[in-house]
Design an enzyme around this catalytic site. Structure first.
Site, PDB file in Angstrom:
ATOM      1  CG  ASP A  67     -39.883  13.288  -8.055  1.00  0.00           C
ATOM      2  OD1 ASP A  67     -39.450  12.599  -7.105  1.00  0.00           O
ATOM      3  OD2 ASP A  67     -40.268  12.793  -9.119  1.00  0.00           O
ATOM      4  CG  ASN A 137     -45.594   9.545 -18.851  1.00  0.00           C
ATOM      5  OD1 ASN A 137     -44.572   9.261 -18.236  1.00  0.00           O
ATOM      6  ND2 ASN A 137     -46.426  10.495 -18.464  1.00  0.00           N
ATOM      7  CG  HIS A 139     -42.695  10.351 -15.554  1.00  0.00           C
ATOM      8  ND1 HIS A 139     -44.004  10.398 -15.124  1.00  0.00           N
ATOM      9  CD2 HIS A 139     -42.080   9.464 -14.720  1.00  0.00           C
ATOM     10  CE1 HIS A 139     -44.151   9.592 -14.088  1.00  0.00           C
ATOM     11  NE2 HIS A 139     -43.011   9.012 -13.825  1.00  0.00           N
ATOM     12  CD  GLU A 144     -45.906  13.452 -15.960  1.00  0.00           C
ATOM     13  OE1 GLU A 144     -45.324  12.556 -16.597  1.00  0.00           O
ATOM     14  OE2 GLU A 144     -46.816  13.207 -15.139  1.00  0.00           O
TER      15      GLU A 144
END
Ligand code: F6R
Length: 262
Positions: A67, A137, A139, A144
């Site tokens: 990313d 979370n 990811h 996400e």
């Protein structure tokens, strides 16, 4: 799935580095998928150590990062390009032209940028080994919660949780982007092998959801349950909530005994 529980974060990084080294020994022109974040830094330090000891060369290796932020240029100290140069590429013998990140100029069409990245991965022959971290979370990359489990490289809006978790890395006067380009979950599932490194107790719930929870877009890392060859490499703290931890330790011991590896 292979689940490896090690005593501490140093051992986790060494294990990850051994996997990279073994791949490059077998295939000097390997295609590596790389991640950024705090957890990966120990991995890069260990790989740099191996390179300095002449144990490994990255001369013919190609890398694809997971990313990159949108809105920061490469020279910005907070860009993932800058992180990769600083933490890894500048210290090894890799040809910088073979190091790719999913960049997207603010004025460019992110769909075209995403497709071009997918095309570049395919042109390189696909990713042999994808290194991953995991967010609190769940990811992976910047996929996400509620990311499509078959998504490809595209633009994502970061959750407030992720922006807050990463704000520790930005100064008060620095621009913190909330948009990023990221490989999709489908892109990650297409890699030939993947190794997820997780350390620290604050990752324990996400690790549990990923390994023992249902496969769900609410925990994107749980999609790795569909990966044909994935290893979760954890320290004791990150493994603390796994209900079958003793079983995973036993399986790993047996595997090491049979294959004589550690
Ligand atoms: C970044 C990436 C993210 C991180 C994750 C964990 O390239 O892929 O998924 O791996 O946010 O980051 P740390 O290691 O900083 O907790």
């Amino acid at each position: 799935m292979e689940i490896v529980i090690l005593p501490n974060s140093v051992e986790v990084a060494k294990f990850g580095a051994r996997r990279v080294k073994a791949l490059i020994e077998k295939k000097p022109a390997a295609v590596l998928g790389l991640a950024t974040g705090s957890t990966q830094i120990a991995l890069y330090r260990e790989l740099i150590r191996c390179y300095e000891n002449n144990e490994i060369s990255f001369r013919d290796v190609t890398t694809f990062n997971l990313d990159e932020y949108i809105g920061l240029n490469a020279a910005d100290s907070q860009s993932y390009r800058n992180y990769m140069q600083r933490e890894f590429f500048e210290a090894i013998d890799i040809d910088e032209r073979n190091t790719l990140l999913p960049t997207c100029d603010v004025h460019a069409d992110p769909r075209k940028a995403g497709d071009a990245y997918e095309h570049a991965i395919a042109q390189a022959g696909g990713i042999d080994l994808q290194m991953l971290g995991i967010g609190h979370n769940g990811h992976v990359g910047f996929n996400e919660p509620t990311s499509s489990l078959s998504s490809r490289t595209r633009i994502k809006t970061l959750t407030q949780n992720t922006v807050a978790a990463n704000s520790r890395l930005f100064g008060d006067d620095e621009f913190q982007p909330h948009l990023a380009m990221t490989m999709g979950i489908g892109t990650i599932l297409d890699t030939r092998s993947a190794v997820l490194l997780a350390t620290g107790k604050d990752k324990a719930q996400a690790v549990r959801d990923a390994i023992e929870g249902p496969v769900s877009a609410m925990c994107p890392a749980s999609a790795l349950q569909w990966h044909r060859e994935v290893s979760f490499v954890l320290d004791e703290a990150a493994a603390a909530k796994l209900s079958l931890a003793d079983y995973y330790r036993w399986v790993h011991q047996e595997k090491c005994r049979i294959l004589d590896e550690s």
